[in-house]
Motif scaffolding. Structure first.
Motif, PDB file in Angstrom:
ATOM      1  N   VAL A 119       0.876  -1.242  -0.164  1.00  0.00           N
ATOM      2  CA  VAL A 119      -0.071   0.031  -0.056  1.00  0.00           C
ATOM      3  C   VAL A 119       0.871   1.107  -0.135  1.00  0.00           C
ATOM      4  N   ALA A 120       0.725   2.387  -1.131  1.00  0.00           N
ATOM      5  CA  ALA A 120       1.407   3.312  -1.106  1.00  0.00           C
ATOM      6  C   ALA A 120       0.710   4.104  -2.095  1.00  0.00           C
ATOM      7  N   ASP A 121       1.249   5.504  -2.154  1.00  0.00           N
ATOM      8  CA  ASP A 121       0.609   6.486  -3.014  1.00  0.00           C
ATOM      9  C   ASP A 121       1.955   7.018  -3.786  1.00  0.00           C
ATOM     10  N   LEU A 122       1.753   7.383  -4.955  1.00  0.00           N
ATOM     11  CA  LEU A 122       2.958   7.675  -6.067  1.00  0.00           C
ATOM     12  C   LEU A 122       3.216   9.369  -5.391  1.00  0.00           C
ATOM     13  N   THR A 123       2.485   9.995  -4.968  1.00  0.00           N
ATOM     14  CA  THR A 123       2.617  11.359  -4.416  1.00  0.00           C
ATOM     15  C   THR A 123       2.999  11.412  -2.899  1.00  0.00           C
ATOM     16  N   ASP A 124       3.267  10.224  -2.285  1.00  0.00           N
ATOM     17  CA  ASP A 124       3.508  10.054  -0.801  1.00  0.00           C
ATOM     18  C   ASP A 124       5.037   9.542  -0.737  1.00  0.00           C
ATOM     19  N   VAL A 125       5.966  10.432  -0.657  1.00  0.00           N
ATOM     20  CA  VAL A 125       7.334   9.988  -0.651  1.00  0.00           C
ATOM     21  C   VAL A 125       7.619   9.106   0.318  1.00  0.00           C
ATOM     22  N   ALA A 126       7.180   9.253   1.508  1.00  0.00           N
ATOM     23  CA  ALA A 126       7.446   8.214   2.926  1.00  0.00           C
ATOM     24  C   ALA A 126       7.098   6.877   2.219  1.00  0.00           C
ATOM     25  N   SER A 127       5.780   6.664   1.763  1.00  0.00           N
ATOM     26  CA  SER A 127       5.201   5.476   1.620  1.00  0.00           C
ATOM     27  C   SER A 127       5.879   4.817   0.490  1.00  0.00           C
ATOM     28  N   MET A 128       6.332   5.715  -0.676  1.00  0.00           N
ATOM     29  CA  MET A 128       7.028   5.259  -1.612  1.00  0.00           C
ATOM     30  C   MET A 128       8.455   4.433  -1.322  1.00  0.00           C
ATOM     31  N   ARG A 129       9.115   5.113  -0.425  1.00  0.00           N
ATOM     32  CA  ARG A 129      10.336   4.814  -0.116  1.00  0.00           C
ATOM     33  C   ARG A 129      10.361   3.393   0.429  1.00  0.00           C
ATOM     34  N   VAL A 130       9.211   3.047   1.429  1.00  0.00           N
ATOM     35  CA  VAL A 130       8.964   1.593   2.081  1.00  0.00           C
ATOM     36  C   VAL A 130       8.584   0.850   1.009  1.00  0.00           C
ATOM     37  N   ALA A 131       7.592   1.229  -0.031  1.00  0.00           N
ATOM     38  CA  ALA A 131       7.343   0.230  -1.076  1.00  0.00           C
ATOM     39  C   ALA A 131       8.654  -0.151  -1.951  1.00  0.00           C
ATOM     40  N   LEU A 132       9.368   0.740  -2.187  1.00  0.00           N
ATOM     41  CA  LEU A 132      10.696   0.288  -3.147  1.00  0.00           C
ATOM     42  C   LEU A 132      11.937  -0.303  -2.249  1.00  0.00           C
ATOM     43  N   SER A 133      11.755  -0.568  -0.910  1.00  0.00           N
ATOM     44  CA  SER A 133      12.763  -1.253  -0.337  1.00  0.00           C
ATOM     45  C   SER A 133      12.370  -2.586  -0.483  1.00  0.00           C
ATOM     46  N   SER A 134      13.709  -3.216  -0.910  1.00  0.00           N
ATOM     47  CA  SER A 134      13.742  -4.849  -1.033  1.00  0.00           C
ATOM     48  C   SER A 134      13.226  -5.216  -2.492  1.00  0.00           C
ATOM     49  N   VAL A 135      13.059  -4.220  -3.369  1.00  0.00           N
ATOM     50  CA  VAL A 135      12.864  -4.240  -4.642  1.00  0.00           C
ATOM     51  C   VAL A 135      14.179  -4.393  -5.633  1.00  0.00           C
ATOM     52  N   ARG A 136      14.196  -5.349  -6.554  1.00  0.00           N
ATOM     53  CA  ARG A 136      15.238  -5.094  -7.325  1.00  0.00           C
ATOM     54  C   ARG A 136      14.904  -4.938  -8.706  1.00  0.00           C
ATOM     55  N   THR A 137      13.561  -5.176  -9.089  1.00  0.00           N
ATOM     56  CA  THR A 137      13.260  -4.726 -10.630  1.00  0.00           C
ATOM     57  C   THR A 137      11.775  -3.968 -10.413  1.00  0.00           C
ATOM     58  N   LEU A 138      11.509  -2.948 -11.210  1.00  0.00           N
ATOM     59  CA  LEU A 138      10.423  -2.284 -11.168  1.00  0.00           C
ATOM     60  C   LEU A 138       9.507  -1.890 -12.569  1.00  0.00           C
ATOM     61  N   PHE A 139       8.381  -2.227 -12.587  1.00  0.00           N
ATOM     62  CA  PHE A 139       7.552  -1.997 -13.712  1.00  0.00           C
ATOM     63  C   PHE A 139       6.849  -0.615 -13.208  1.00  0.00           C
ATOM     64  N   LEU A 140       6.839   0.530 -14.025  1.00  0.00           N
ATOM     65  CA  LEU A 140       6.048   1.445 -13.901  1.00  0.00           C
ATOM     66  C   LEU A 140       5.272   2.099 -14.938  1.00  0.00           C
TER      67      LEU A 140
END
Length: 289
Positions: free
Chosen positions: A47-68
């Motif tokens: 759960v995160a929002d692309l305009t909420d930097v704090a939540s996105m930092r958590v979401a992107l932790s432990s991620v190797r590959t990203l689909f945007l």
């Protein structure tokens, strides 16, 4: 380390999420509200929002590959640039970005130029990414299927320059293949840009003919009237989006949406099967009603 899918609940993103899960990848799906959508088994909800930097930092932790995949919104560029910056901050070096074909040509169309801005960031910062540039989705015509069947007219003003529409399932298949290729590589791979097109260019007249054949009665092409198209969209949606879509259709009428020779063959090699035709799409749509 996992693959994070941003835009995981939309037409393309849900297919990408399912395809990655079917391939046995460790998948995280970014959502704004917990529990709103049912996800494939073994897919982790984030759960995160692309305009909420704090939540996105958590979401992107432990991620190797990203689909945007960014939805068409007034702040689409802000969302995308923040996300890519945060991903680089997190050390992510494997990306697949969903752009749009001719993003550099349709310069007056807001969401095209927005995606081209993101492409320029990817290039200028040497971000190792696959940039996917799809043409018009066949599935867009699902939105007007009722109009086609009730009023015997195809209302999308795509003109006669030629639009190589692509099935959303083929877009997702390419995205899944590229995500897995990057995720499984021992090091970050070089960037690549792929136009995503269907097997043949279509016109308003040829699309109407396809619906006629599937329905067994005459379906006419509406017209190239962009003002009427904008007015119809504005009657049930945001006026900024209606105008954006009008500008896109003007570009389609002027330039078309086609790619270079050899693109279809390249895509079919990547996905391992023939690209779906518009005739197949229409037959399926009619059979499901």
């Amino acid at each position: 380390m996992s693959i994070l899918v941003i835009g995981s609940t939309g037409t393309i993103g849900s297919l990408v999420t399912q395809g990655l899960a079917d391939a046995g990848a460790e998948v995280k799906a970014l959502v704004r509200q917990a529990g709103k959508r049912e996800l494939p088994a073994n897919v982790t909800e984030v759960v995160a929002d692309l305009t909420d930097v704090a939540s996105m930092r958590v979401a992107l932790s432990s991620v190797r590959t990203l689909f945007l995949l960014n939805a068409v919104t007034p702040d689409e560029v802000t969302q995308a640039l923040i996300t890519l910056n945060l991903a680089r901050e997190a050390g992510i070096e494997r990306f697949v970005y969903l752009s749009v074909i001719h993003a550099d040509k349709f310069t007056n169309v807001p969401h095209f130029t927005g995606k081209h801005t993101v492409e320029r960031m990817i290039e200028s910062l040497d971000i190792p990414a696959t940039v996917l540039r799809p043409a018009y989705f066949m599935q867009n015509d699902r939105m007007v299927q009722q109009t086609i069947q009730n009023y015997s007219v195809y209302p999308m003003p795509i003109g006669s320059a030629g639009v190589s529409m692509i099935d959303a399932r083929d877009i997702a298949d390419v995205a899944v293949a590229e995500l897995l290729r990057r995720d499984e590589a021992s090091t970050a791979l070089e960037g690549v840009t792929l136009d995503l097109v269907g097997p043949q260019p279509l016109t308003g007249a040829s699309v109407a003919k396809t619906w006629s054949a599937a329905l067994g009665r005459e379906i006419a092409y509406g017209s190239d009237d962009l003002a009427a198209f904008e007015g119809q969209l504005a009657s049930y949606g945001p006026t900024w989006l209606a105008y954006d879509m009008r500008l896109m259709m003007a570009g389609i009428q002027t330039f078309g949406m086609q790619s270079t020779e050899g693109t279809v063959e390249k895509l079919q090699t990547i996905i391992g099967h023939p690209l779906r035709t518009y005739e197949d799409f229409v037959r399926e749509a009619v059979a499901e009603v």
